[in-house]
Design a protein around this motif. Structure first.
Motif, PDB file in Angstrom:
ATOM      1  N   GLU A   1     -89.385  39.458 -14.711  1.00 32.96           N
ATOM      2  CA  GLU A   1     -88.853  38.098 -14.856  1.00 32.96           C
ATOM      3  C   GLU A   1     -90.004  37.088 -14.886  1.00 32.96           C
ATOM      4  O   GLU A   1     -90.005  36.154 -15.690  1.00 32.96           O
ATOM      5  N   PHE A   2     -90.968  37.281 -14.010  1.00 34.53           N
ATOM      6  CA  PHE A   2     -92.122  36.389 -13.982  1.00 34.53           C
ATOM      7  C   PHE A   2     -92.843  36.395 -15.323  1.00 34.53           C
ATOM      8  O   PHE A   2     -93.206  35.346 -15.857  1.00 34.53           O
ATOM      9  N   TYR A   3     -93.032  37.592 -15.869  1.00 34.16           N
ATOM     10  CA  TYR A   3     -93.781  37.681 -17.116  1.00 34.16           C
ATOM     11  C   TYR A   3     -93.043  36.982 -18.255  1.00 34.16           C
ATOM     12  O   TYR A   3     -93.656  36.275 -19.061  1.00 34.16           O
TER      13      TYR A   3
ATOM     14  N   ALA B   1     -89.443  33.876  -9.003  1.00 33.98           N
ATOM     15  CA  ALA B   1     -89.699  35.260  -9.415  1.00 33.98           C
ATOM     16  C   ALA B   1     -90.812  35.877  -8.581  1.00 33.98           C
ATOM     17  O   ALA B   1     -90.742  37.057  -8.207  1.00 33.98           O
ATOM     18  N   VAL B   2     -91.833  35.087  -8.280  1.00 31.17           N
ATOM     19  CA  VAL B   2     -92.918  35.573  -7.420  1.00 31.17           C
ATOM     20  C   VAL B   2     -92.373  35.917  -6.039  1.00 31.17           C
ATOM     21  O   VAL B   2     -92.675  36.975  -5.478  1.00 31.17           O
TER      22      VAL B   2
ATOM     23  N   VAL C   1     -99.328  30.921 -11.390  1.00 30.91           N
ATOM     24  CA  VAL C   1     -98.448  29.772 -11.178  1.00 30.91           C
ATOM     25  C   VAL C   1     -99.270  28.532 -10.834  1.00 30.91           C
ATOM     26  O   VAL C   1     -99.002  27.431 -11.337  1.00 30.91           O
TER      27      VAL C   1
ATOM     28  N   ILE D   1    -100.383  36.862  -9.822  1.00 29.84           N
ATOM     29  CA  ILE D   1     -99.284  36.045 -10.314  1.00 29.84           C
ATOM     30  C   ILE D   1     -99.182  34.729  -9.547  1.00 29.84           C
ATOM     31  O   ILE D   1     -98.790  33.710 -10.116  1.00 29.84           O
TER      32      ILE D   1
ATOM     33  N   ASP E   1     -93.568  33.360 -17.858  1.00 26.88           N
ATOM     34  CA  ASP E   1     -94.945  33.022 -18.239  1.00 26.88           C
ATOM     35  C   ASP E   1     -95.020  32.760 -19.747  1.00 26.88           C
ATOM     36  O   ASP E   1     -95.570  31.746 -20.196  1.00 26.88           O
TER      37      ASP E   1
ATOM     38  N   GLN F   1     -90.585  30.438 -12.040  1.00 33.76           N
ATOM     39  CA  GLN F   1     -91.698  31.364 -11.855  1.00 33.76           C
ATOM     40  C   GLN F   1     -91.960  31.596 -10.374  1.00 33.76           C
ATOM     41  O   GLN F   1     -92.178  32.728  -9.931  1.00 33.76           O
ATOM     42  N   GLU F   2     -91.952  30.518  -9.610  1.00 34.27           N
ATOM     43  CA  GLU F   2     -92.187  30.634  -8.166  1.00 34.27           C
ATOM     44  C   GLU F   2     -91.102  31.483  -7.504  1.00 34.27           C
ATOM     45  O   GLU F   2     -91.387  32.280  -6.597  1.00 34.27           O
TER      46      GLU F   2
END
Length: 232
Positions: free
Chosen positions: A136-138, A128-129, A186, A182, A141, A125-126
């Protein structure tokens, strides 16, 4: 062949009827806001782009109408439903209750391998941020929360949350472009992870409640500024 047609080119291979495949495709497009709230569905264009007849489309629309994701207005047409805050609040209530109960139930029996798996998801996730990859982040999640249900190992609990997810997820996606949202997500996930790693049921429950409550508060505030897509 366009992407939409490829999705439906071999529904039987995935064990789906054409109507079910059309339903899944349209539901995904609605939840991801590619079909925006209030927008009219062009049935002829959908049939053409997906390569299906009117019958499977009609069946798919009937299912979407039951889920309150589309509104069928006689003599006017079929429209993607605006986001109803009453539906969002109901979905959030259900999700909040079950996810808090889930982390409380699994905290004391967390295995190191699960803690490490959640840590990897958060690292992704980090990344993707950092890459500003919102889609990708979603997806990560959603995977983070589903991983908690996997530990609980109660299939019906996960299914109940999944069936109510669409209304809430449409609204949540609108918050993702909000500056810092976002990153804070995280951080909130990290707090849940730390409590689970410490085998702390109360701490995990409090962290999950804080995560879900702040999202709902932001949605309520945002909805008042966008009456074009929300129905209060």
């Amino acid at each position: 062949m366009n992407h939409a047609a490829q999705v439906l080119s071999a529904p039987s291979r995935r064990g789906l009827s054409k109507a079910a495949a059309v339903y899944e495709h349209l539901r995904t497009e609605i939840v991801r806001l590619r079909l925006p709230p209030g927008g009219r569905l062009d049935k002829a264009e959908i049939c053409r782009s997906l390569g299906v007849s009117r019958q499977p489309l009609a069946e798919a629309i009937a299912r979407l109408a039951e889920e309150r994701l589309v509104d069928v207005e006689p003599q006017k047409g079929t429209f993607v439903a605006r986001i109803r805050m009453a539906d969002v609040a109901e979905a959030n209530f259900l999700r909040r209750s079950l996810e808090i109960a889930t982390v409380q139930a699994i905290a004391e029996r967390m295995e190191d391998v699960i803690v490490q798996r959640l840590d990897r998801l958060l690292a992704y996730q980090e990344a993707a941020v950092a890459a500003d990859d919102v889609e990708e982040f979603y997806g990560l999640d959603v995977r983070f929360h589903l991983a908690l249900f996997d530990v609980l190992a109660m299939r019906r609990v996960a299914e109940v949350v999944e069936t109510s997810r669409a209304q809430l997820e449409r609204a949540r996606r609108l918050l993702i472009p909000k500056p810092g949202r976002i990153n804070r997500t995280v951080e909130e996930h990290r707090a849940i992870h730390l409590a689970l790693a410490a085998r702390d049921p109360r701490g995990a429950a409090d962290a999950m409640a804080a995560h879900l409550d702040v999202t709902m508060a932001e949605l309520k505030e945002f909805s008042t500024r966008r009456p074009d897509i929300f129905e209060i």
